[in-house]
Design a protein around this motif. Structure first.
Motif, PDB file in Angstrom:
ATOM      1  N   GLN A   2     -11.752   3.468   2.950  1.00 21.85           N
ATOM      2  CA  GLN A   2     -10.497   3.124   2.434  1.00 21.85           C
ATOM      3  C   GLN A   2      -9.222   3.579   2.785  1.00 21.85           C
ATOM      4  OE1 GLN A   2      -9.222   0.842  -0.794  1.00 21.85           O
ATOM      5  NE2 GLN A   2     -11.014  -0.267   0.417  1.00 21.85           N
ATOM      6  N   ARG A  16     -13.432  13.409  -7.757  1.00 25.68           N
ATOM      7  CA  ARG A  16     -15.494  12.868  -7.287  1.00 25.68           C
ATOM      8  C   ARG A  16     -15.404  11.557  -6.633  1.00 25.68           C
ATOM      9  NH1 ARG A  16     -18.770  11.034 -12.026  1.00 25.68           N
ATOM     10  NH2 ARG A  16     -21.236  11.324 -10.419  1.00 25.68           N
ATOM     11  N   LEU A  17     -15.683  11.944  -5.587  1.00 21.92           N
ATOM     12  CA  LEU A  17     -15.902   9.806  -5.038  1.00 21.92           C
ATOM     13  C   LEU A  17     -17.042   9.394  -5.460  1.00 21.92           C
ATOM     14  CD1 LEU A  17     -15.089  11.715  -1.086  1.00 21.92           C
ATOM     15  CD2 LEU A  17     -13.636  11.041  -3.067  1.00 21.92           C
ATOM     16  N   GLY A  38     -11.254   3.810 -10.619  1.00 17.23           N
ATOM     17  CA  GLY A  38     -10.868   4.640 -12.614  1.00 17.23           C
ATOM     18  C   GLY A  38     -10.707   4.171 -14.115  1.00 17.23           C
ATOM     19  N   THR A  68     -15.363  -2.612  -5.228  1.00 23.05           N
ATOM     20  CA  THR A  68     -15.621  -2.770  -6.655  1.00 23.05           C
ATOM     21  C   THR A  68     -16.967  -3.298  -7.206  1.00 23.05           C
ATOM     22  OG1 THR A  68     -13.150  -3.412  -6.505  1.00 23.05           O
ATOM     23  CG2 THR A  68     -14.687  -3.722  -8.810  1.00 23.05           C
ATOM     24  N   GLY A 106      -2.536  -0.311  -7.738  1.00 25.51           N
ATOM     25  CA  GLY A 106      -1.423   0.961  -8.421  1.00 25.51           C
ATOM     26  C   GLY A 106      -2.763   1.872  -7.944  1.00 25.51           C
ATOM     27  N   ARG A 115       0.813  -0.708   0.298  1.00 26.77           N
ATOM     28  CA  ARG A 115      -0.105   0.131  -0.321  1.00 26.77           C
ATOM     29  C   ARG A 115       0.950   1.516   0.099  1.00 26.77           C
ATOM     30  NH1 ARG A 115      -5.476   0.023   3.782  1.00 26.77           N
ATOM     31  NH2 ARG A 115      -7.033   0.804   2.231  1.00 26.77           N
ATOM     32  N   GLN A 171     -11.931  -3.464  -1.319  1.00 23.47           N
ATOM     33  CA  GLN A 171     -12.375  -2.227  -1.564  1.00 23.47           C
ATOM     34  C   GLN A 171     -13.878  -1.390  -2.219  1.00 23.47           C
ATOM     35  OE1 GLN A 171     -11.100  -3.938  -4.038  1.00 23.47           O
ATOM     36  NE2 GLN A 171     -10.052  -3.137  -5.446  1.00 23.47           N
ATOM     37  N   ILE A 177     -19.408  -0.319  -6.819  1.00 20.12           N
ATOM     38  CA  ILE A 177     -19.211   1.142  -7.692  1.00 20.12           C
ATOM     39  C   ILE A 177     -20.017   0.848  -8.638  1.00 20.12           C
ATOM     40  CG2 ILE A 177     -18.118   2.295  -5.658  1.00 20.12           C
ATOM     41  CD1 ILE A 177     -15.499   1.502  -8.235  1.00 20.12           C
ATOM     42  N   ALA A 184      -6.749  -4.668  -9.430  1.00 18.82           N
ATOM     43  CA  ALA A 184      -6.775  -4.394  -8.382  1.00 18.82           C
ATOM     44  C   ALA A 184      -5.304  -3.788  -8.163  1.00 18.82           C
ATOM     45  CB  ALA A 184      -7.720  -4.789  -7.460  1.00 18.82           C
TER      46      ALA A 184
HETATM   47  N1  MCN Z   1     -13.781   4.858  -4.117  1.00 19.65           N
HETATM   48  C1  MCN Z   1     -14.339   5.983  -5.043  1.00 19.65           C
HETATM   49  N2  MCN Z   1     -14.537   7.177  -5.690  1.00 19.65           N
HETATM   50  C2  MCN Z   1     -13.425   7.305  -6.253  1.00 19.65           C
HETATM   51  C3  MCN Z   1     -11.609   6.159  -5.608  1.00 19.65           C
HETATM   52  C4  MCN Z   1     -11.947   4.991  -5.399  1.00 19.65           C
HETATM   53  O1  MCN Z   1     -15.617   5.567  -5.300  1.00 19.65           O
HETATM   54  N3  MCN Z   1     -13.143   8.251  -6.801  1.00 19.65           N
HETATM   55  C5  MCN Z   1     -13.685   3.631  -3.889  1.00 19.65           C
HETATM   56  C6  MCN Z   1     -14.101   2.621  -4.869  1.00 19.65           C
HETATM   57  O2  MCN Z   1     -15.293   1.441  -3.467  1.00 19.65           O
HETATM   58  C7  MCN Z   1     -13.025   1.350  -4.796  1.00 19.65           C
HETATM   59  C8  MCN Z   1     -12.970   2.296  -3.743  1.00 19.65           C
HETATM   60  O3  MCN Z   1     -12.571   3.119  -2.941  1.00 19.65           O
HETATM   61  O4  MCN Z   1     -13.234   0.161  -4.852  1.00 19.65           O
HETATM   62  C9  MCN Z   1     -10.708   1.969  -4.271  1.00 19.65           C
HETATM   63  O5  MCN Z   1     -10.634   1.929  -5.888  1.00 19.65           O
HETATM   64  P1  MCN Z   1      -8.788   2.388  -6.648  1.00 19.65           P
HETATM   65  O6  MCN Z   1      -8.774   3.618  -5.159  1.00 19.65           O
HETATM   66  O7  MCN Z   1      -8.996   2.690  -7.656  1.00 19.65           O
HETATM   67  O8  MCN Z   1      -8.187   1.381  -5.774  1.00 19.65           O
HETATM   68  P2  MCN Z   1      -8.288  -0.490  -6.552  1.00 19.65           P
HETATM   69  O9  MCN Z   1      -9.424  -0.057  -6.758  1.00 19.65           O
HETATM   70  O10 MCN Z   1      -7.416  -0.320  -7.577  1.00 19.65           O
HETATM   71  O11 MCN Z   1      -7.922  -0.941  -5.471  1.00 19.65           O
HETATM   72  C10 MCN Z   1      -6.632  -1.581  -5.041  1.00 19.65           C
HETATM   73  C11 MCN Z   1      -6.252  -0.123  -3.890  1.00 19.65           C
HETATM   74  C12 MCN Z   1      -5.006  -0.718  -3.540  1.00 19.65           C
HETATM   75  S1  MCN Z   1      -3.458  -0.290  -5.408  1.00 19.65           S
HETATM   76  C13 MCN Z   1      -4.305  -1.816  -2.056  1.00 19.65           C
HETATM   77  S2  MCN Z   1      -2.701  -1.849  -2.003  1.00 19.65           S
HETATM   78  C14 MCN Z   1      -5.079  -1.668  -1.154  1.00 19.65           C
HETATM   79  C15 MCN Z   1      -6.631  -1.063  -1.806  1.00 19.65           C
HETATM   80  O12 MCN Z   1      -6.485  -0.525  -2.456  1.00 19.65           O
HETATM   81  N4  MCN Z   1      -5.592  -2.771  -0.523  1.00 19.65           N
HETATM   82  C16 MCN Z   1      -6.707  -3.390  -0.002  1.00 19.65           C
HETATM   83  N5  MCN Z   1      -7.751  -0.871  -0.238  1.00 19.65           N
HETATM   84  C17 MCN Z   1      -7.874  -2.194  -0.305  1.00 19.65           C
HETATM   85  N6  MCN Z   1      -8.716  -2.171   0.362  1.00 19.65           N
HETATM   86  C18 MCN Z   1      -8.843  -3.682   1.226  1.00 19.65           C
HETATM   87  N7  MCN Z   1     -10.284  -4.227   1.343  1.00 19.65           N
HETATM   88  N8  MCN Z   1      -8.493  -4.454   1.092  1.00 19.65           N
HETATM   89  C19 MCN Z   1      -6.978  -4.310   0.088  1.00 19.65           C
HETATM   90  O13 MCN Z   1      -5.417  -5.367   0.463  1.00 19.65           O
END
Ligand code: MCN
Ligand code: MOS
Length: 762
Positions: A662, A652-653, A516, A475, A511, A354, A473, A478, A509
């Motif tokens: 998160q 934007r969230l 996005g 997925t 970086g 992370r 996270q 959303i 999943a």
């Molecule tokens: N999200 C959102 N709005 C945004 C971006 C994200 O609502 N603008 C929310 C969504 O619920 C999305 C989550 O945040 O599913 C994470 O989105 P994102 O930042 O795109 O990250 P990824 O989906 O690529 O997830 C990977 C990231 C990484 S790299 C690590 S390390 C990590 C993390 O997520 N490991 C996790 N969060 C974790 N959460 C859990 N529960 N377990 C892990 O192992």
């Protein structure tokens, strides 16, 4: 495939993009309804376990497996003497050496705890017992236990990580005020609740792998390449993951061993790593050290930053934990120089954990900035705002969006920063010293192509189908919200199918790029499916909406109608029935028009098409500012984090509830990093001493204070199709320095090496 039933929660707008919908799969996970990779009860399972090296360096001379083979229930023993006939698979970038043999159980020992043999038996207990009977003879070689050993040397400079502008050394020398410090972080581990392992089964030359994965397509590719079978013959299934944090992005040696055993035995095999094996079968965050020198004017304007960092890597691969990743972009500075080295040691190659790079980097620069603030007698908040970077000085590009100023000011307001008294040891509550500190964080926006399928079914349900991963996270959730919004239906009318390499291609999943990337594809496919439905509804002679004369239709409240209520309104299922359609299925990806099958395969199974934060016109990143309060017992040096307020710019969230979770999760990991986490190495034999969850400490609920999180972001449509920036990792970045800075403010002691344990304070 798994069908998710969301729990009803709150009002209907929770189910659209930006709503606070609760997690689709959350209920299943907490009630035992989610099946994990090691829980598939296949007929005829055999059980594999690994035997690991007990020396840090050298060669396996012989493996005496005679007793083990004679033990009850043993089916097979694999050693370095067995040629498994595998080939090396592609790296992250999709590059592959030609016809190079792959030995998941190598003869050469590069670290203590390296897998060198495996036992397969009728039961796990029998395999464990037989593994004890294996006798390995080694030829030992000298080892380097850590990069602090004199034998480790200086390591090698990573040219790709060297950056600079202006004349940093000269500007530093000329600066009226200078500070210098060396900051270090220990080895840290993912310790996800779900350990690594897999269940694997062959049907002829087709293989099914149930394995926790952050990237179903990328890992499926490794299996196909190891075994020389077509990609289509591999199916990697991973609908639920009990945390990955960067450790589950790649197929690993134990996967190859289990898959080989399953093929050879003609039986399905289950291999679970023990908790200690989870500390050495793949790498955690590398130990780092960095020296930072800052030159400034008397009134706190930065003149120069000189940064020199190093991290541990293994003796057989280079993994840089870039200590200079955040340093060049956090502040405005006209003269900058940074260099990073990797130092090979006898340990497993480190990996992504992370916030890789950014995290230890922020510990350095954010500690150093507060050191400068105290030297100058300037409020650390003011010093940061004074040196605010109006653009990215490294790439020379404008920021897409950067609301770090708002994060600092709104965070400070919510925290009550103005009530702080500047002097260290000036705030106390009886014998408890109180300290406040700030730490900023950042994480780049990465963009990757993705693909998604939308199916509108006759029963009015909409399916979203993708090989993307949800490891917690959000997925599933959303994706459902996005489809629900496009079709104007309640979110519980959407089914999401994920976590299977047979399903449409997806970004990793990792970086913080998945949300996005995949939402772009889902939105595109859903819009296309809706357009197709509109076309049918307006033109098909069986459609009740044909005679409305409208040229488009509205989708809202679960009903489809012509604008301004001309004519009837229908539900999705009524319209599908009227049209006589069982299904409308649309597949879309976000690759440029006309991408070949080969390019598509490359896009889903490698990082070749991932766009970095400055590849376009702008420099794109998520940002945050953490405000920490600590309470330190004056006599015992015990530190409690008593309060954290953190403000974030992540654009934007898509779902604020999940985002807040998160962020909090990242902050809690940051508390662990600041106060508890430390992989301890026995210098004599290179062994990780605290390789279990009893001795490798992570925060429990009692260690976690109230955490207030604030969003200051605005939509960033350069960063992603729907305007969000990455969320998953930025939360951990900057927490440890905020706490270290608070500890300094409380005690007057500057701890530059993590974790901040009590013996460092008394
Ligand atoms: N999200 C959102 N709005 C945004 C971006 C994200 O609502 N603008 C929310 C969504 O619920 C999305 C989550 O945040 O599913 C994470 O989105 P994102 O930042 O795109 O990250 P990824 O989906 O690529 O997830 C990977 C990231 C990484 S790299 C690590 S390390 C990590 C993390 O997520 N490991 C996790 N969060 C974790 N959460 C859990 N529960 N377990 C892990 O192992
Ligand atoms: Mo996250 S460390 O990029 O999986």
């Amino acid at each position: 495939m798994t069908i998710m039933e969301p729990r009803k929660h709150g009002d209907a707008s929770d189910g659209t993009v930006g709503g606070r919908q609760t997690r689709f799969e959350g209920n299943l996970k907490v009630t035992g309804g989610a099946t994990y990779a090691l829980e598939y009860p296949l007929e005829g399972l055999a059980y594999a376990i690994l035997v690991q090296s007990t020396i840090p360096a050298g060669r396996v001379i012989s493996v005496d497996a005679e007793k083990a083979l004679a033990a009850p229930g043993v089916l097979m023993v694999l050693t370095p003497d067995d040629d498994l006939g595998l080939l090396v698979a592609s790296d992250w970038g999709g590059n592959r050496p030609e016809n190079q043999p792959y030995y998941p159980l190598p003869r050469q020992v590069q670290y203590n705890g390296q897998s060198i043999a495996a036992v397969v038996a009728e039961s796990r207990e029998q395999a464990v017992e037989a593994a004890r009977l294996i006798c390995i003879t080694y030829e030992k070689a000298p080892h380097v236990a850590s990069f602090n050993d004199t034998a480790a040397g200086e390591g090698k400079v990573m040219d790709s990580l060297t950056s600079g502008w202006g004349d940093a050394e000269a500007a530093l020398a000329a600066a009226p005020v200078q500070i210098e410090g060396e900051y270090s972080t220990p080895r840290e581990y993912h310790v996800a609740m779900e350990p690594h392992g897999l269940t694997v089964k062959w049907d002829g030359d087709r293989i099914t792998v149930w394995e926790p994965s952050q990237w179903s397509h990328g890992m499926a590719r490794s299996y196909s390449e190891w075994f020389g079978i077509p990609y289509e013959n591999v199916r990697l299934i991973s609908p639920f993951i009990g945390g990955g944090f960067g450790s589950k992005g790649a197929a690993l040696a134990h996967g190859a061993v289990a898959a080989f055993a399953a093929r050879k035995l003609g039986r399905p095999v289950k291999l679970a790593l023990t908790r200690p094996q989870n500390f050495t079968n793949y790498g955690g965050r590398a130990a780092t050290r960095q020296r930072i020198k800052i030159g400034a004017t008397e009134d706190g304007i930065l003149q120069a930053i000189v940064h020199r960092g190093a991290s541990e890597t293994s003796t057989y691969a280079d993994w840089p934990e870039q200590t200079g990743a955040a340093t060049p972009i956090l502040y405005k500075v006209e003269n900058f120089s940074s260099q990073h080295r990797v130092v090979p040691v006898n340990a497993v190659t480190p990996g992504a954990l992370r916030g890789p790079g950014k995290n230890p980097s922020a510990f350095g620069i954010e500690s150093a900035m507060e050191e400068l603030a105290y030297k100058l007698g300037i409020d650390p908040l003011e010093l940061r705002l004074k040196n605010y970077a109006d653009h990215d000085y490294q790439s020379g590009k404008p920021w897409s969006t950067r609301r770090l100023r708002e994060a600092l000011t709104e965070g400070a307001e919510a925290f009550g920063w103005s009530k702080r008294s500047h002097e260290p040891r000036s705030m106390r509550d009886g014998k408890t010293l109180i300290g406040w500190g700030i730490g900023c964080g950042t994480f780049p926006v990465l963009q990757a192509p993705s693909e998604a399928m939308i199916r509108i079914l006759r029963n009015g349900r909409v399916e979203v189908v993708s090989g993307a991963i949800d490891m917690g996270q959000g997925t599933y959730t959303i994706l459902a919200q996005t489809a629900a919004e496009v079709f104007g239906i309640p979110v519980d009318q959407v089914e999401v199918h994920l976590g299977d390499s047979r399903l449409p291609g997806s970004a990793i999943a990792g970086g913080s790029m998945l949300a996005g990337s995949i939402l772009g594809a889902v939105h595109k496919a859903a819009t296309a499916a809706r357009d197709e439905l509109i076309g049918l509804a307006l033109n098909d002679e069986k459609s009740p909406l044909r005679d409305t004369g409208a040229n488009t239709l509205t989708f809202s409240g679960g009903r489809i109608a012509a604008p301004r209520d001309q004519g009837p309104s229908l539900t999705l299922s009524e319209l599908m029935a009227a049209l006589g359609r069982d299904e409308i299925e649309i597949l879309r990806n976000t690759l440029p028009e006309g991408a070949t099958a080969q390019e598509q395969h490359q896009a889903w199974t490698s990082m070749a098409k991932v766009q970095g934060p400055t590849m376009g016109e702008y420099s794109m990143h998520s940002w945050c500012a953490h405000f920490a309060e600590v309470r330190v017992d004056e006599d015992f040096g015990t530190v409690r984090v008593s309060r954290i307020v953190s403000a974030f710019d992540c654009g934007r969230l898509y779902n604020p509830r999940l985002v807040e979770s998160q962020w909090r999760g990242g902050i809690i990991m940051g508390i662990g990093q600041a106060l508890l986490e430390e992989g301890l190495v026995d210098q004599r034999n290179g062994r990780t001493v605290n390789n279990n969850m009893g001795d490798y400490l992570v925060p429990t609920n009692a260690d976690v204070p109230h955490i207030e999180v604030i969003s200051v972001g605005i939509p960033d449509y350069g960063a992603s199709a729907l305007g969000g920036k990455g969320v998953g990792e930025v939360g951990i970045v900057g927490v440890a320095p905020a706490i270290a800075n608070a500890v300094f403010h409380a005690t007057g002691k500057r701890v530059r090496d993590l974790p901040i344990t009590l013996e460092k304070l008394i």
